[in-house]
Every structure is written in structure tokens, then in C-alpha cells.
Design a protein around this motif. Structure first.
Motif, PDB file in Angstrom:
ATOM      1  N   THR A  47     -41.452 -66.495  12.410  1.00  0.00           N
ATOM      2  CA  THR A  47     -42.431 -65.506  11.971  1.00  0.00           C
ATOM      3  C   THR A  47     -43.352 -65.163  13.131  1.00  0.00           C
ATOM      4  N   PHE A  48     -43.449 -63.893  13.419  1.00  0.00           N
ATOM      5  CA  PHE A  48     -44.363 -63.393  14.442  1.00  0.00           C
ATOM      6  C   PHE A  48     -45.159 -62.262  13.819  1.00  0.00           C
ATOM      7  N   ARG A  49     -46.441 -62.519  13.637  1.00  0.00           N
ATOM      8  CA  ARG A  49     -47.324 -61.617  12.901  1.00  0.00           C
ATOM      9  C   ARG A  49     -46.735 -61.382  11.525  1.00  0.00           C
ATOM     10  N   LYS A  50     -46.298 -60.183  11.205  1.00  0.00           N
ATOM     11  CA  LYS A  50     -45.719 -59.937   9.878  1.00  0.00           C
ATOM     12  C   LYS A  50     -44.198 -59.856   9.912  1.00  0.00           C
ATOM     13  N   LEU A  51     -43.621 -60.005  11.083  1.00  0.00           N
ATOM     14  CA  LEU A  51     -42.171 -59.912  11.216  1.00  0.00           C
ATOM     15  C   LEU A  51     -41.525 -61.281  11.058  1.00  0.00           C
ATOM     16  N   GLN A  52     -40.411 -61.310  10.363  1.00  0.00           N
ATOM     17  CA  GLN A  52     -39.648 -62.541  10.207  1.00  0.00           C
ATOM     18  C   GLN A  52     -38.211 -62.284  10.647  1.00  0.00           C
TER      19      GLN A  52
END
Length: 109
Positions: A47-52
Motif C-alpha cells: 500500500t502506497f498512499r491510497k494505491l494497493q
């Protein structure tokens, strides 16, 4: 920095190894790099910020597709034109990287 570059490019032993086994070196290095890249993530979902994203998909995208191609362009820039772009190197990079991601996947399952 200049001294390091001269040492690597003028070392006779290094040149002998890489001139005869260049494709094998590309394959093994990218396999190892991709395996390390995937293994550095503890969870399967990154998970990076809101991206998975799945760590194996990231490994294929970043290592197999992006790094295998851009490394060939980068080596011609870094070596100031002494090394040339080689499609066979990209192929070895790509398949080595896929194998590295595959080994990491197999070990995690």
C-alpha cells in the motif's frame, strides 16, 4: 568517481568474465535483483498512499519491464557510449527477472 570508472572498465579479469558470459551475468543479476525486490515486502499487498498492488505484480512491472529496458539505456549513458544497446541483454534481463519473481512467489507459497 572517475577512478572507480577507470578501474571497472580497464580491469582485465572483469573484462574477460563479462565478455564471455555477458548474457549469463545479465540473467543472474536480474534474477537476484528481482528476488530481493519482491522479498523486501513483508505483506503480499503493498500500500502506497491510497494505491494497493500485489508485490509480485510490482516485481514484474518494475523489475522485469522497467528496469530491464532502462538499464540498457543507462549503461550507454554511464559508459559514455562505450557500451551499446543490446536487445539480447534486455531479453536476458527480462527472463532472469521473471524467474526471480517466480522463485520468490514459490518460496512464499
Amino acid at each position: 568517481m572517475v577512478q572507480l570508472r577507470r578501474t571497472i572498465t580497464t580491469n582485465k579479469v572483469f573484462q574477460a568474465i563479462t565478455s564471455t558470459n555477458d548474457k549469463v551475468a545479465h540473467f543472474v543479476v536480474f534474477m537476484w535483483e528481482s528476488w530481493l525486490f519482491v522479498k523486501m515486502f513483508a505483506e503480499d499487498i503493498v500500500t502506497f498512499r491510497k494505491l494497493q498492488a500485489n508485490k509480485y505484480v510490482l516485481g514484474v512491472l518494475i523489475c522485469s519491464l522497467c528496469a530491464s529496458v532502462t538499464s540498457e539505456f543507462a549503461q550507454s549513458v554511464v559508459s559514455r557510449g562505450q557500451r551499446v544497446f543490446d536487445v539480447k541483454d534486455i531479453i536476458c534481463n527480462f527472463w532472469g527477472s521473471l524467474l526471480g519473481v517466480g522463485i520468490a512467489f514459490y518460496q512464499d507459497r
